[in-house]
Design an enzyme around this catalytic site. Structure first.
Site, PDB file in Angstrom:
ATOM      1  N   ARG A  22       0.827  -1.211   0.000  1.00  0.00           N
ATOM      2  CA  ARG A  22       0.000   0.000   0.000  1.00  0.00           C
ATOM      3  C   ARG A  22       0.858   1.256   0.000  1.00  0.00           C
ATOM      4  O   ARG A  22       0.441   2.303  -0.464  1.00  0.00           O
ATOM      5  CB  ARG A  22      -0.869   0.047   1.247  1.00  0.00           C
ATOM      6  N   ASP A  62       3.601 -18.056  18.581  1.00  0.00           N
ATOM      7  CA  ASP A  62       4.696 -17.618  17.706  1.00  0.00           C
ATOM      8  C   ASP A  62       5.725 -18.729  17.481  1.00  0.00           C
ATOM      9  O   ASP A  62       6.266 -18.858  16.388  1.00  0.00           O
ATOM     10  CB  ASP A  62       5.379 -16.400  18.359  1.00  0.00           C
ATOM     11  N   HIS A  65       7.152 -23.976  15.189  1.00  0.00           N
ATOM     12  CA  HIS A  65       8.558 -24.372  15.100  1.00  0.00           C
ATOM     13  C   HIS A  65       8.908 -25.531  16.044  1.00  0.00           C
ATOM     14  O   HIS A  65       9.514 -26.518  15.636  1.00  0.00           O
ATOM     15  CB  HIS A  65       9.483 -23.192  15.407  1.00  0.00           C
ATOM     16  N   LYS A  82      12.091 -15.095  24.638  1.00  0.00           N
ATOM     17  CA  LYS A  82      12.843 -13.930  24.175  1.00  0.00           C
ATOM     18  C   LYS A  82      13.597 -13.346  25.369  1.00  0.00           C
ATOM     19  O   LYS A  82      13.218 -13.552  26.511  1.00  0.00           O
ATOM     20  CB  LYS A  82      11.892 -12.895  23.583  1.00  0.00           C
TER      21      LYS A  82
HETATM   22  C1  BG6 Z   1       9.704 -16.385  13.828  1.00  0.00           C
HETATM   23  C2  BG6 Z   1       9.059 -15.718  15.004  1.00  0.00           C
HETATM   24  O1  BG6 Z   1       8.827 -17.319  13.257  1.00  0.00           O
HETATM   25  O2  BG6 Z   1      10.889 -17.056  14.263  1.00  0.00           O
HETATM   26  C3  BG6 Z   1      10.026 -14.751  15.662  1.00  0.00           C
HETATM   27  O3  BG6 Z   1       7.910 -15.024  14.565  1.00  0.00           O
HETATM   28  C4  BG6 Z   1      11.301 -15.440  16.015  1.00  0.00           C
HETATM   29  O4  BG6 Z   1       9.450 -14.164  16.812  1.00  0.00           O
HETATM   30  C5  BG6 Z   1      11.855 -16.187  14.814  1.00  0.00           C
HETATM   31  O5  BG6 Z   1      12.234 -14.451  16.431  1.00  0.00           O
HETATM   32  C6  BG6 Z   1      13.044 -17.031  15.211  1.00  0.00           C
HETATM   33  O6  BG6 Z   1      13.617 -17.541  14.056  1.00  0.00           O
HETATM   34  P1  BG6 Z   1      15.157 -17.929  14.025  1.00  0.00           P
HETATM   35  O7  BG6 Z   1      15.356 -18.517  12.680  1.00  0.00           O
HETATM   36  O8  BG6 Z   1      15.927 -16.667  14.250  1.00  0.00           O
HETATM   37  O9  BG6 Z   1      15.343 -18.905  15.143  1.00  0.00           O
END
Ligand code: BG6
Length: 510
Positions: free
Chosen positions: A59, A248, A253, A353
Site C-alpha cells: 500500500r 509464535d 517451530h 525472548k
Molecule cells: C519467527 C518468530 O517465526 O521465528 C520470531 O515469529 C522469532 O518471533 C523467529 O524471532 C526465530 O527464528 P530464528 O530462525 O531466528 O530462530
C-alpha cells in the site's frame, strides 16, 4: 526433495522455469530482512532463471526506483558491487496497491500477460508476507482475476505463519484459501523446516545405523528442545501482543522440530510420505489435560534488566505493547508422546525472548548406567543437536580419567558444520523459496499438520484466555522463570545450559 536421489544432493538445485515472484507486504520487515536477501543470494548463485522478475506489492506509495533503493539497504554485504546490485535490481518492480481490492491488482494481471507474450508459459509464486488478516482477501483478489489458474504454467501461494490464531481460525483460513487455490498450490512456511540442521535430523536418524537402536524409551531418559533468543520483540510489539510465545514459536517451530525428532521412519523422503509421518506422530502427542496445563506449563514475561551495562526495557515498555500486557514471552512445557517408541519419556520444550543467548538445540538425555561401580558417578550420556548457531552435533560420554582407579570424566565428540570444507549453509528462506519455485512441498507444513498442532495446544490457548492465568516475570538476560527449572527438577532432571558454565542466573552474550 521429491525423489530419493535428491537426498544425495548437497546443494540447492537451480530452478529454470519460474518467471515471477510476487511479494505482498513488500515494504514490510520480512521482505526486507529475509526474502530479498534470500532472493539476492539465489540470484548471485545463478539459481533464478534469466527472465525472472520480483514484483513487490504494497500500500505504501513507491516507484520502482524508490522500492529498489529501499531494498538495497537490506542486501547482504557480499557481494555489494554496483554491477551485481544493479543487475539484481533490474529484475525488481513495485506495484502500489491495496491487494484486497482485486481491481487494484489488475496491473499485475496485465503485466503477467505482457510477460507471457514474450516468455510463454510464465509461472508465478505469490508470497504472502502481509499481516494474516490479508491472506484470504489477497487469495480472493487473485482468484477473481484468474491468477490462481494453472494451464500451461503454475501458480503457487506461499503463506507465512501464523496460520490462524487457533484451530477454528486455521480451518476457516484453509476453507477460504481452498476456495481459491487447491492444496497442492499452497505452501505454508515454517522456516524451521528450511534449516539445514533440522533436515539433518532425518539423515542423522535414518542414514546412520548407530543412532536408531538408541532412539526410543528403553534408552532415552528425556528429551529437551530449547529455542532461546537473546533479542526482545524489537519493532514487532503490536504483532507479538496478539501472538505470544505459544502461538509464535511453540505451536509451529517447536512442534515441527519435535515431529522430526520423534517420527517413525518414513518409507521415502518425499513430500507426502514425510508429512504423513509427521502428522502421525503429532496425533500421538498426549492431549494436555487441565491439570497438565496447570502443572506442566510455565509462562513468563521479561522484565527490565541491566545486562553488562546495557539497560534492557521490560516487555511492557516495548513499543506497541500494553503497559499491563499479560502476553507471554517465554513458555516451557512438559509433554509426552503416546507411541510405543516414546512411552513414558518426558519431553520438555522451552522458548523465550531476552534469554541469555541465541541457541536452538535438541538434546536426547540417555538413561544413566546401572553398573554398580559407576552409578551416581558417571554422568548420563547426551546427544546434542545444535540447530543454531554453531550448527553441529555433540555426543557426551564418560571417559576413564587417566591414572589410578576408575574415575569417570565427562568428555565430548563435537562436530561443527563450520569444519566441513566447501559447505555453505543456505539460509532457511533461500532453501524454502527455491523449493517452492521447484514445486517441492516436502519442507512446508500441510494443513493437517497445522491443525493437529493447533488442536494439541488448544488447552493452553483456553488457559491463556483466563485472565487469572499464572505468568511469571523473569529478568531480561536470564534463563526465564525459576519455576521452569523446577518443572524438570521435580522429575530429577535439569535443562542443559547451551552456554558453557552458565547457570540460570548468569548472563552471556546478548
Ligand atoms: C519467527 C518468530 O517465526 O521465528 C520470531 O515469529 C522469532 O518471533 C523467529 O524471532 C526465530 O527464528 P530464528 O530462525 O531466528 O530462530
Amino acid at each position: 526433495m521429491q525423489t530419493d536421489s535428491h537426498v544425495e544432493q548437497t546443494h540447492l538445485s537451480a530452478n529454470t522455469s519460474a518467471n515471477r515472484i510476487v511479494i505482498f507486504g513488500a515494504s514490510g520487515d520480512l521482505t526486507r530482512r529475509k526474502l530479498i536477501p534470500a532472493l539476492y543470494h539465489l540470484f548471485n548463485h545463478g539459481m533464478l532463471p534469466d527472465n525472472f522478475s520480483i514484483i513487490g506489492v504494497g500500500r505504501t506509495e513507491l516507484s520502482n526506483d524508490s522500492f529498489r533503493q529501499h531494498l538495497q539497504q537490506s542486501l547482504p554485504a557480499e557481494p555489494r558491487d554496483q554491477a551485481t546490485v544493479s543487475s539484481f535490481c533490474h529484475h525488481v518492480f513495485y506495484l502500489t496497491a491495496n491487494p484486497s481490492e482485486a481491481a487494484q491488482l489488475a496491473p499485475l494481471a496485465a503485466g503477467h500477460a505482457q510477460q507471457d507474450s514474450k516468455y510463454p508459459g510464465g509461472n508465478t509464486l505469490y508470497y504472502l508476507a502481509t499481516p494474516p488478516a490479508l491472506y484470504a482477501p489477497i487469495a480472493q483478489s487473485l482468484f477473481s482475476l484468474g491468477l490462481n489458474r494453472q494451464e500451461n504454467n503454475w501458480s503457487r501461494l506461499v503463506v507465512e505463519k501464523p496460520f490462524g490464531h487457533n484451530l477454528a481460525s486455521a480451518r476457516q483460513l484453509d476453507r477460504e484459501l481452498h476456495a481459491c487455490f487447491n492444496e497442492k498450490q499452497i505452501y505454508r512456511i515454517d522456516h524451521y523446516l528450511g534449516k539445514e540442521t533440522v533436515q539433518n535430523l532425518l539423515v542423522l536418524r535414518f542414514a546412520n545405523t548407530i543412532f536408531e537402536p538408541l532412539w526410543n524409551c528403553s534408552m532415552v531418559d528425556f528429551i529437551e528442545i530449547t529455542a532461546a533468543e537473546s533479542l526482545g520483540v524489537e519493532k514487532r510489539g503490536a504483532f507479538y501482543e496478539r501472538t505470544g510465545a505459544v502461538r509464535d514459536m511453540l505451536q509451529n517451530h517447536l512442534l515441527q522440530v519435535l515431529a522430526m525428532v520423534a517420527m517413525e521412519q518414513p518409507a521415502t523422503i518425499s513430500a507426502d510420505v514425510l508429512r504423513d509421518q509427521a502428522v502421525q506422530i503429532m496425533r500421538l502427542f498426549r492431549p494436555l489435560t487441565d491439570e497438565d496445563v496447570r502443572n506442566h506449563l510455565i509462562l513468563g514475561q521479561y522484565l527490565a534488566s541491566n545486562v553488562r551495562g546495557e539497560n534492557l526495557v521490560a516487555y511492557r515498555e516495548e513499543s506497541g505493547v500494553s503497559a499491563e500486557s499479560r502476553t507471554e514471552t517465554y513458555v516451557a512445557l512438559k509433554m509426552y508422546i503416546d507411541s510405543a517408541r516414546w512411552q513414558g519419556v518426558p519431553i520438555y520444550l522451552r522458548t523465550g525472548k531476552r534469554l541469555p543467548t541465541r541457541a536452538t538445540e535438541v538434546v536426547l538425555h540417555f538413561k544413566k548406567t546401572l553398573h554398580p561401580s559407576f552409578t551416581g558417578v558417571a554422568p548420563a550420556n547426551k546427544l546434542i543437536i545444535r540447530i543454531q548457531p554453531d550448527e553441529g552435533i555433540l555426543v557426551s560420554f564418560g571417559l576413564k580419567r587417566p591414572g589410578s582407579g576408575f574415575q569417570v570424566q565427562d568428555v565430548a565428540m563435537d562436530f561443527h558444520y563450520s569444519d566441513l570444507s566447501g559447505a555453505v549453509m543456505p539460509d532457511a528462506y533461500e532453501r524454502l523459496l527455491l523449493d517452492a519455485l521447484n514445486g517441492d512441498s516436502t519442507l512446508f507444513a500441510r494443513s493437517d499438520e497445522v491443525e493437529t498442532c493447533w488442536s494439541f495446544i488448544q488447552p493452553i490457548l483456553d488457559y491463556l484466555q483466563d485472565p487469572a492465568h499464572t505468568l511469571y516475570g523473569y529478568a531480561a538476560g536470564t534463563w526465564g522463570p525459576q519455576e521452569a527449572d523446577q518443572l524438570l527438577a521435580t522429575d530429577g532432571h535439569a535443562w542443559r545450559f547451551p552456554c558453557k558454565n552458565l547457570t540460570s542466573t548468569q548472563y552471556c552474550e546478548l
